[in-house]
Design an enzyme around this catalytic site. Structure first.
Site, PDB file in Angstrom:
ATOM      1  N   CYS A 110      -7.110   4.179  -2.318  1.00 45.47           N
ATOM      2  CA  CYS A 110      -7.427   4.045  -0.896  1.00 45.47           C
ATOM      3  C   CYS A 110      -6.191   4.046  -0.007  1.00 45.47           C
ATOM      4  CB  CYS A 110      -8.248   2.783  -0.660  1.00 45.47           C
ATOM      5  SG  CYS A 110      -9.780   2.718  -1.613  1.00 45.47           S
ATOM      6  N   HIS A 137      -7.754   1.374   6.848  1.00 43.83           N
ATOM      7  CA  HIS A 137      -8.636   1.867   5.788  1.00 43.83           C
ATOM      8  C   HIS A 137     -10.006   1.254   5.986  1.00 43.83           C
ATOM      9  CE1 HIS A 137     -10.501   2.696   2.043  1.00 43.83           C
ATOM     10  NE2 HIS A 137     -10.275   1.507   1.508  1.00 43.83           N
ATOM     11  N   ASN A 151     -16.972   3.320   2.427  1.00 45.27           N
ATOM     12  CA  ASN A 151     -15.579   3.403   1.996  1.00 45.27           C
ATOM     13  C   ASN A 151     -15.374   4.772   1.346  1.00 45.27           C
ATOM     14  OD1 ASN A 151     -13.096   3.217   0.733  1.00 45.27           O
ATOM     15  ND2 ASN A 151     -13.453   1.196  -0.143  1.00 45.27           N
TER      16      ASN A 151
END
Length: 328
Positions: free
Chosen positions: A122, A255, A285
């Site tokens: 990520c 993020h 996500n």
């Protein structure tokens, strides 16, 4: 004359298949796994995510996002002399050929510029931007296509409600170019392999077979605790390098993993929540794709304007984290 790197175009792409919380709850209920829209939203802020169809791969999403970024930058594909793709879900198991090389081929680039993947989960996009920034400042490359792209739906265990409801597929891209004006003001990267086991895909390939699980595993509480502790620190490190104050940040683009983590970081930096770009509610996500997806969304709807300071930061498996401070 000092050479800087600057973002001159953004783009993104989401696969058409949108799955809301009610649909994913019904899918889990068919397996006698209880969850609900309220349970998912209360823990993550996520309301929906996008999943690819069979036969669609990370490179396909990356190419679509790249086309939008190139158009925004006013460039042709053959103007690009370096492609960096941040992904944890490459087209090929084992990671080669790189997804970046496949993107290069699908974009029709024939100039022989470099192409490679970056794997920092990520945090991958901020890692890739940092690498591109260094190459441009060194004079090695002029026009760099940086992409974050993922098909996390293919590594999700749909019998584990603690992970399968959180992730989605998508891609975001930016074009960075050499500039006489400051663009990327600061970058800062970190990693701590001692935490490699709290977010991983533990399976390994041996003799043509997978040993162990090929599904994503996450220790949610441990990841949450670590993320909250490092994101504020790395953002402040980037601010210190750039010599500016948190109050000078126009937009925070974190993020997009968990709304509570994002809100905590904004508050610790003293930023009003109105200055934070949020797409996690609609995209879930998307790992390395989440920051460029959110960035492009806010650029295209007019929130992020030229000359504004944008803080991008991410945290991911490895354990990795980092921040990029950019003047748009």
């Amino acid at each position: 004359m000092t050479t800087y790197s600057k973002i001159i175009g953004t783009g993104s792409y989401l696969p058409p298949k949108r799955v809301n919380n009610h649909e994913i709850a019904a899918q889990l209920a068919a397996k006698d796994i209880e969850t609900s829209d309220e349970w998912i939203v209360s823990r993550s802020g996520i309301q929906a995510r996008h999943f690819v169809e069979d036969g669609v791969y990370t490179s396909d999403l990356a190419v679509e996002a790249s086309k939008h970024a190139l158009q925004a930058a006013g460039m042709q594909a053959n103007d690009i002399d370096l492609i960096i793709v941040a992904t944890s879900t490459p087209d090929h198991f084992g990671g080669f050929p790189s997804t970046a090389c496949i993107v290069q081929q699908k974009l029709g680039i024939t100039t022989g510029g470099a192409a490679f993947d970056v794997q920092a989960v990520c945090s991958g996009f901020v890692y890739a931007v940092s690498v591109a920034d260094a190459f441009i400042k060194a004079g090695a490359y002029k026009n760099v296509l940086v992409i974050g792209a993922e098909v996390f739906s293919r590594i999700l265990n749909f019998e584990d409600r603690t992970t399968c409801v959180l992730f989605g597929d998508g891609a975001g891209a930016i074009v960075m170019t050499a500039s006489e004006e400051p663009g990327i003001l600061a970058t800062k990267l970190h990693a701590d392999g001692r935490h490699s086991n709290i977010l991983c895909v533990p399976g390994k390939v041996a003799n043509g077979a997978i040993e162990g699980s090929a599904f994503l595993y996450m220790d949610g509480p441990a990841v949450f605790k670590l993320a909250v502790s490092v994101l504020e620190k790395v953002a402040n490190e980037a601010l210190q390098i750039a010599g500016i104050q948190a109050s000078e940040i126009d937009w925070l683009v974190p993020h997009q993993a968990n709304l509570r983590i994002m809100q905590s970081t904004a508050k610790k930096l003293g930023l009003p929540l109105e200055k934070m770009v949020v797409t996690v509610d609609q995209h879930g996500n998307t790992s390395a794709a989440s920051i460029p997806l959110a960035l492009d969304t806010a650029v295209r709807d007019g929130r992020i304007k030229p000359g504004q300071n944008v803080m991008m930061e991410g945290v991911g498996g490895g354990f990795t984290w980092g921040a990029v401070l950019a003047r748009m």
